[in-house]
Write a protein that holds these residues in place. Structure first.
Motif, PDB file in Angstrom:
ATOM      1  N   GLU A  85       0.858  -1.384   0.434  1.00 51.54           N
ATOM      2  CA  GLU A  85      -0.084   0.060  -0.055  1.00 51.54           C
ATOM      3  C   GLU A  85       1.184   1.208  -0.530  1.00 51.54           C
ATOM      4  OE1 GLU A  85      -3.053  -0.251  -0.711  1.00 51.54           O
ATOM      5  OE2 GLU A  85      -2.875  -2.401  -0.767  1.00 51.54           O
ATOM      6  N   THR A  86       1.952   1.278   0.739  1.00 49.23           N
ATOM      7  CA  THR A  86       2.828   2.503   1.164  1.00 49.23           C
ATOM      8  C   THR A  86       3.410   2.904  -0.508  1.00 49.23           C
ATOM      9  OG1 THR A  86       3.484   1.927   3.255  1.00 49.23           O
ATOM     10  CG2 THR A  86       4.751   3.673   1.733  1.00 49.23           C
ATOM     11  N   ALA A  87       3.697   1.436  -1.323  1.00 46.18           N
ATOM     12  CA  ALA A  87       4.382   1.532  -2.935  1.00 46.18           C
ATOM     13  C   ALA A  87       3.288   2.249  -3.961  1.00 46.18           C
ATOM     14  CB  ALA A  87       4.837   0.028  -2.718  1.00 46.18           C
ATOM     15  N   LYS A  88       2.219   1.511  -3.954  1.00 46.57           N
ATOM     16  CA  LYS A  88       0.786   2.104  -4.254  1.00 46.57           C
ATOM     17  C   LYS A  88       0.844   3.786  -4.302  1.00 46.57           C
ATOM     18  CE  LYS A  88      -1.401  -1.958  -5.278  1.00 46.57           C
ATOM     19  NZ  LYS A  88      -3.120  -2.736  -4.319  1.00 46.57           N
ATOM     20  N   GLU A  89       1.140   4.157  -2.928  1.00 46.39           N
ATOM     21  CA  GLU A  89       0.568   5.804  -3.163  1.00 46.39           C
ATOM     22  C   GLU A  89       1.642   6.290  -3.581  1.00 46.39           C
ATOM     23  OE1 GLU A  89      -1.460   7.361  -1.311  1.00 46.39           O
ATOM     24  OE2 GLU A  89      -2.519   5.540  -1.700  1.00 46.39           O
ATOM     25  N   LYS A  90       3.209   5.569  -3.118  1.00 49.43           N
ATOM     26  CA  LYS A  90       4.251   6.442  -3.839  1.00 49.43           C
ATOM     27  C   LYS A  90       3.979   6.705  -5.758  1.00 49.43           C
ATOM     28  CE  LYS A  90       8.668   8.332  -3.849  1.00 49.43           C
ATOM     29  NZ  LYS A  90       9.160   8.988  -3.682  1.00 49.43           N
ATOM     30  N   VAL A  91       3.334   5.275  -5.801  1.00 51.40           N
ATOM     31  CA  VAL A  91       3.275   5.231  -7.368  1.00 51.40           C
ATOM     32  C   VAL A  91       2.225   6.454  -8.002  1.00 51.40           C
ATOM     33  CG1 VAL A  91       2.484   3.994  -9.899  1.00 51.40           C
ATOM     34  CG2 VAL A  91       3.856   2.454  -7.754  1.00 51.40           C
ATOM     35  N   LYS A  92       1.880   6.535  -7.337  1.00 51.76           N
ATOM     36  CA  LYS A  92       1.197   7.672  -7.373  1.00 51.76           C
ATOM     37  C   LYS A  92       1.451   8.833  -7.507  1.00 51.76           C
ATOM     38  CE  LYS A  92      -3.689   5.405  -5.548  1.00 51.76           C
ATOM     39  NZ  LYS A  92      -4.734   5.738  -4.295  1.00 51.76           N
ATOM     40  N   GLU A  93       2.570   9.087  -6.298  1.00 49.34           N
ATOM     41  CA  GLU A  93       2.955  10.343  -6.313  1.00 49.34           C
ATOM     42  C   GLU A  93       4.034  10.142  -7.732  1.00 49.34           C
ATOM     43  OE1 GLU A  93       5.189  10.731  -2.561  1.00 49.34           O
ATOM     44  OE2 GLU A  93       3.096  10.150  -1.431  1.00 49.34           O
ATOM     45  N   LEU A  94       4.760   9.739  -7.831  1.00 49.00           N
ATOM     46  CA  LEU A  94       5.819   9.664  -8.792  1.00 49.00           C
ATOM     47  C   LEU A  94       4.662   9.846 -10.258  1.00 49.00           C
ATOM     48  CD1 LEU A  94       7.659   6.427  -7.920  1.00 49.00           C
ATOM     49  CD2 LEU A  94       8.713   9.061  -8.075  1.00 49.00           C
ATOM     50  N   ARG A  95       3.275   8.962 -10.334  1.00 44.68           N
ATOM     51  CA  ARG A  95       2.974   9.272 -11.818  1.00 44.68           C
ATOM     52  C   ARG A  95       2.276  11.583 -12.168  1.00 44.68           C
ATOM     53  NH1 ARG A  95      -0.261   3.905 -11.922  1.00 44.68           N
ATOM     54  NH2 ARG A  95       1.010   2.748 -12.981  1.00 44.68           N
ATOM     55  N   LYS A  96       2.254  11.573 -10.848  1.00 43.01           N
ATOM     56  CA  LYS A  96       1.877  13.257 -10.744  1.00 43.01           C
ATOM     57  C   LYS A  96       3.299  13.530 -11.335  1.00 43.01           C
ATOM     58  CE  LYS A  96      -1.438  13.140  -7.152  1.00 43.01           C
ATOM     59  NZ  LYS A  96      -1.811  13.217  -6.694  1.00 43.01           N
ATOM     60  N   LEU A  97       4.133  13.275 -11.128  1.00 42.12           N
ATOM     61  CA  LEU A  97       5.054  13.908 -10.489  1.00 42.12           C
ATOM     62  C   LEU A  97       5.846  14.239 -12.100  1.00 42.12           C
ATOM     63  CD1 LEU A  97       7.925  13.491  -8.096  1.00 42.12           C
ATOM     64  CD2 LEU A  97       6.464  15.670  -8.561  1.00 42.12           C
ATOM     65  N   LEU A  98       5.282  13.022 -12.757  1.00 43.67           N
ATOM     66  CA  LEU A  98       5.882  12.747 -14.506  1.00 43.67           C
ATOM     67  C   LEU A  98       5.077  13.276 -15.463  1.00 43.67           C
ATOM     68  CD1 LEU A  98       7.764  11.024 -16.465  1.00 43.67           C
ATOM     69  CD2 LEU A  98       6.058   9.037 -16.207  1.00 43.67           C
ATOM     70  N   GLU A  99       3.526  13.353 -14.742  1.00 42.33           N
ATOM     71  CA  GLU A  99       2.773  14.346 -15.624  1.00 42.33           C
ATOM     72  C   GLU A  99       3.396  15.629 -16.251  1.00 42.33           C
ATOM     73  OE1 GLU A  99      -1.133  14.246 -14.184  1.00 42.33           O
ATOM     74  OE2 GLU A  99      -0.995  12.449 -14.216  1.00 42.33           O
ATOM     75  N   LYS A 100       3.951  16.006 -14.777  1.00 47.02           N
ATOM     76  CA  LYS A 100       4.679  17.501 -14.918  1.00 47.02           C
ATOM     77  C   LYS A 100       5.417  17.446 -15.525  1.00 47.02           C
ATOM     78  CE  LYS A 100       2.419  18.482 -10.495  1.00 47.02           C
ATOM     79  NZ  LYS A 100       3.138  19.049  -8.915  1.00 47.02           N
ATOM     80  N   ALA A 101       6.368  16.518 -15.386  1.00 52.52           N
ATOM     81  CA  ALA A 101       7.439  16.418 -16.267  1.00 52.52           C
ATOM     82  C   ALA A 101       7.122  17.075 -17.699  1.00 52.52           C
ATOM     83  CB  ALA A 101       8.486  14.918 -15.613  1.00 52.52           C
ATOM     84  N   ASP A 102       6.588  16.365 -18.042  1.00 50.00           N
ATOM     85  CA  ASP A 102       5.914  16.198 -19.087  1.00 50.00           C
ATOM     86  C   ASP A 102       6.088  17.385 -20.045  1.00 50.00           C
ATOM     87  OD1 ASP A 102       6.412  13.562 -20.291  1.00 50.00           O
ATOM     88  OD2 ASP A 102       5.054  12.768 -19.775  1.00 50.00           O
ATOM     89  N   GLU A 103       5.166  18.573 -18.936  1.00 51.98           N
ATOM     90  CA  GLU A 103       4.234  19.329 -19.099  1.00 51.98           C
ATOM     91  C   GLU A 103       5.492  20.355 -19.867  1.00 51.98           C
ATOM     92  OE1 GLU A 103       2.016  21.051 -16.149  1.00 51.98           O
ATOM     93  OE2 GLU A 103       0.768  19.227 -16.960  1.00 51.98           O
TER      94      GLU A 103
END
Length: 70
Positions: A52-70
């Motif tokens: 569950e902790t890793a899943k939360e980290k994955v969500k955070e990383l995906r958000k960062l990835l979206e921002k990096a793509d902008e």
């Protein structure tokens, strides 16, 4: 954080999730879903918390990835 680092961290978290799920499956095969020794139950709980902790980290990383793509 650069995109390559985010992708690396994301892959690491996803591998960690799969590893923990594999450990849980192995315990279930060995001990079944019934009564287990205390340490086994504690390990299963620990593995699920880790997932569950890793899943939360994955969500955070995906958000960062979206921002990096902008």
């Amino acid at each position: 954080m650069n995109k390559d680092k985010i992708l690396h961290d994301l892959a690491t978290q996803q591998r960690w999730i799969e590893l923990q799920k594999t450990r849980i499956e192995q315990i279930e095969k060995e001990y079944g879903s019934g009564v287990r020794p205390g340490w086994v139950s504690e390990n299963v709980v620990s593995y699920w918390v880790s997932v569950e902790t890793a899943k939360e980290k994955v969500k955070e990383l995906r958000k960062l990835l979206e921002k990096a793509d902008e």
